[in-house]
Every structure is written in structure tokens, then in C-alpha cells.
Design a protein around this motif. Structure first.
Motif, PDB file in Angstrom:
ATOM      1  N   HIS A 183     -24.318 110.523  48.150  1.00  0.00           N
ATOM      2  CA  HIS A 183     -23.264 110.774  47.616  1.00  0.00           C
ATOM      3  C   HIS A 183     -23.199 111.961  46.758  1.00  0.00           C
ATOM      4  O   HIS A 183     -22.317 112.737  46.510  1.00  0.00           O
ATOM      5  N   ARG A 184     -24.318 112.295  45.824  1.00  0.00           N
ATOM      6  CA  ARG A 184     -24.531 113.380  45.135  1.00  0.00           C
ATOM      7  C   ARG A 184     -24.529 114.552  46.083  1.00  0.00           C
ATOM      8  O   ARG A 184     -24.153 115.749  45.693  1.00  0.00           O
ATOM      9  N   ALA A 185     -25.299 114.577  46.969  1.00  0.00           N
ATOM     10  CA  ALA A 185     -25.366 115.723  47.801  1.00  0.00           C
ATOM     11  C   ALA A 185     -24.269 116.165  48.587  1.00  0.00           C
ATOM     12  O   ALA A 185     -23.675 117.201  48.721  1.00  0.00           O
ATOM     13  N   SER A 186     -23.162 115.118  48.941  1.00  0.00           N
ATOM     14  CA  SER A 186     -22.097 115.442  49.531  1.00  0.00           C
ATOM     15  C   SER A 186     -20.847 115.801  48.487  1.00  0.00           C
ATOM     16  O   SER A 186     -20.055 116.656  48.941  1.00  0.00           O
ATOM     17  N   THR A 187     -20.914 115.194  47.358  1.00  0.00           N
ATOM     18  CA  THR A 187     -19.767 115.269  46.415  1.00  0.00           C
ATOM     19  C   THR A 187     -20.246 116.217  45.297  1.00  0.00           C
ATOM     20  O   THR A 187     -19.416 116.837  44.593  1.00  0.00           O
ATOM     21  N   GLY A 188     -21.441 116.263  45.007  1.00  0.00           N
ATOM     22  CA  GLY A 188     -21.951 116.989  43.586  1.00  0.00           C
ATOM     23  C   GLY A 188     -21.698 116.350  42.411  1.00  0.00           C
ATOM     24  O   GLY A 188     -21.970 116.755  41.458  1.00  0.00           O
ATOM     25  N   SER A 189     -21.395 114.825  42.443  1.00  0.00           N
ATOM     26  CA  SER A 189     -21.145 114.141  41.339  1.00  0.00           C
ATOM     27  C   SER A 189     -21.978 112.872  41.437  1.00  0.00           C
ATOM     28  O   SER A 189     -22.028 112.418  42.597  1.00  0.00           O
ATOM     29  N   PRO A 190     -22.463 112.252  40.389  1.00  0.00           N
ATOM     30  CA  PRO A 190     -22.902 110.844  40.689  1.00  0.00           C
ATOM     31  C   PRO A 190     -22.199 109.730  41.325  1.00  0.00           C
ATOM     32  O   PRO A 190     -20.892 109.900  41.018  1.00  0.00           O
ATOM     33  N   MET A 191     -22.752 108.880  41.872  1.00  0.00           N
ATOM     34  CA  MET A 191     -21.897 107.916  42.639  1.00  0.00           C
ATOM     35  C   MET A 191     -21.567 106.751  41.534  1.00  0.00           C
ATOM     36  O   MET A 191     -22.337 106.240  40.764  1.00  0.00           O
ATOM     37  N   PRO A 192     -20.244 106.445  41.479  1.00  0.00           N
ATOM     38  CA  PRO A 192     -19.503 105.608  40.445  1.00  0.00           C
ATOM     39  C   PRO A 192     -20.292 104.228  40.915  1.00  0.00           C
ATOM     40  O   PRO A 192     -20.694 103.933  42.100  1.00  0.00           O
ATOM     41  N   ALA A 193     -20.312 103.434  39.777  1.00  0.00           N
ATOM     42  CA  ALA A 193     -20.914 101.964  39.945  1.00  0.00           C
ATOM     43  C   ALA A 193     -20.037 101.125  40.859  1.00  0.00           C
ATOM     44  O   ALA A 193     -20.443 100.402  41.623  1.00  0.00           O
ATOM     45  N   ASP A 194     -18.722 101.193  40.974  1.00  0.00           N
ATOM     46  CA  ASP A 194     -17.843 100.408  41.735  1.00  0.00           C
ATOM     47  C   ASP A 194     -17.710 100.806  43.119  1.00  0.00           C
ATOM     48  O   ASP A 194     -18.032 100.136  44.187  1.00  0.00           O
ATOM     49  N   ALA A 195     -18.248 102.187  43.437  1.00  0.00           N
ATOM     50  CA  ALA A 195     -18.432 102.614  44.798  1.00  0.00           C
ATOM     51  C   ALA A 195     -19.748 102.246  45.551  1.00  0.00           C
ATOM     52  O   ALA A 195     -19.722 101.711  46.694  1.00  0.00           O
TER      53      ALA A 195
END
Length: 219
Positions: free
Chosen positions: A185-197
């Protein structure tokens, strides 16, 4: 040694008086038409009723029935003694006296039956020397004061802090799988993955997802 029998003036007087009364009753009964053994039975009946009533009075002084039959028997005995003293012509006895003499057996039978079968009333007076005292209640002194109690009120015990539940143990394989998802998720979006996701991707309860997120951050 047998006791010597000494003459007693009172006993001799009682025997003489009883014999005379017995004879007077016999003469009156014979003059009223009661002949033979019947005339001898009348004085026996009168004296027995008198004795039975007197014995009843010795045990129950206030028994009105005993007093009534005692007076009746005594009147019959005295009446016969007076009637045979020359005041009554024994050759011409009046009809009322004949009726009275003829009805005496039934009256004596009724009196004797009532004296024998009537219940004896128990004495209500206390027996001397029989005093059952109840123990006295102890004296209790009561002191009333309007002042409040100076002693401090006991402190209320504070409820202990609730114990936090221990974090669930995350298996290593599950933790590696969650790390790979978070890195993708970080590699594709550049941001940490939220806990709910992450929870939606893993399909785990919130406490387990939270434990995985905490460990990923600490790592």
C-alpha cells in the motif's frame, strides 16, 4: 402392743345422737306408710346423704351444690326428730308428709349422684411456700445526646483501577502477511496504510488489527 381403747365423750355422744335420729326417722317412715325394711332404709338414706354432703364440703367449701344437699339432709333429720316429739299425731299423718316421705328415695338418689359425679373446682389461692419468682430483667441505662458522633466516618475504599486487557498475541505468519500488505500500500500510494483498510483486507477483529498495527509501527 395394741393401743388401749379409751372412752371418748364426744364419740359416745355422737353414737347416742345417731341412734336417736335413726329411730325417729324409722318411726316417721313407718307412720307414713313405709313398713318393714323400707322404714329402716329411710334413716340410712338420710344419714348417708348427710355424710356425703359433709365430705364434699371438706374438699370444696364454696360448692353450692354440696351446701344445698347438706341442708336438705339436715332438714329431713331435724324434721323427723321434731315430728316424733309429740307435735305430730303419728296415727294420722297428713297427706303432704306421706308424699314427702314417698318421694324421698328419688331425691336422695339424685343428690348422691350429683355429689359423686360433680367435678371438684381446683383452689385458686396460691399454695404457701410455693413461690416461683421470675428473674428480674437487668437494668439498662440509656443516655441520649443531641451532639453528632465526633468519631470520623470511615473512609470509603476507592475502587481499584480497571485492569486493561492484555494485547492479543499475533502469530508471526499473520504479522508478515500484514507487513507485506502495508508495504504494498505504501509503495502504490506513497502513504501508510490506515488501520481500517488493513482490518478490511485481513478480515480480523479490531483488537487484533490494532495489535498488528502497533507492532508494525514499533518495527
Amino acid at each position: 402392743m395394741p393401743r388401749s381403747i379409751r372412752p371418748d365423750a364426744v364419740l359416745i355422744q355422737a353414737v347416742i345422737a345417731g341412734a336417736l335420729s335413726f329411730a325417729h326417722l324409722h318411726d316417721l317412715a313407718a307412720a307414713a306408710g313405709q313398713s318393714g325394711w323400707k322404714a329402716w332404709a329411710y334413716p340410712v338414706s338420710v344419714d348417708l346423704l348427710l355424710v356425703a354432703a359433709w365430705r364434699r364440703l371438706r374438699t370444696a367449701r364454696r360448692d353450692r351444690s354440696a351446701w344445698t344437699w347438706f341442708v336438705i339432709a339436715l332438714s329431713a333429720s331435724l324434721g323427723a326428730n321434731i315430728a316424733t316429739a309429740g307435735l305430730l299425731d303419728l296415727g294420722h299423718v297428713p297427706a303432704w308428709l306421706r308424699i314427702l316421705v314417698a318421694g324421698w328415695p328419688a331425691l336422695a338418689f339424685l343428690g348422691g349422684t350429683l355429689l359423686v359425679h360433680s367435678p371438684t373446682t381446683a383452689p385458686t389461692d396460691p399454695v404457701p411456700g410455693d413461690h416461683t419468682e421470675e428473674p428480674a430483667a437487668p437494668d439498662v441505662e440509656v443516655h441520649r445526646t443531641d451532639d453528632p458522633d465526633p468519631s470520623p466516618a470511615p473512609e470509603l475504599a476507592l475502587a481499584p483501577d480497571p485492569v486493561k486487557p492484555a494485547a492479543p498475541v499475533v502469530p508471526a505468519a499473520l504479522l508478515d502477511h500484514a507487513r507485506k500488505l502495508a508495504e504494498a500500500h505504501r509503495a502504490s500510494t506513497g502513504s501508510p496504510m490506515p488501520a481500517d483498510a488493513l482490518s478490511a483486507r485481513l478480515g480480523l477483529p479490531a483488537d487484533m488489527t490494532r495489535a498488528i498495527t502497533d507492532q508494525l509501527q514499533l518495527a
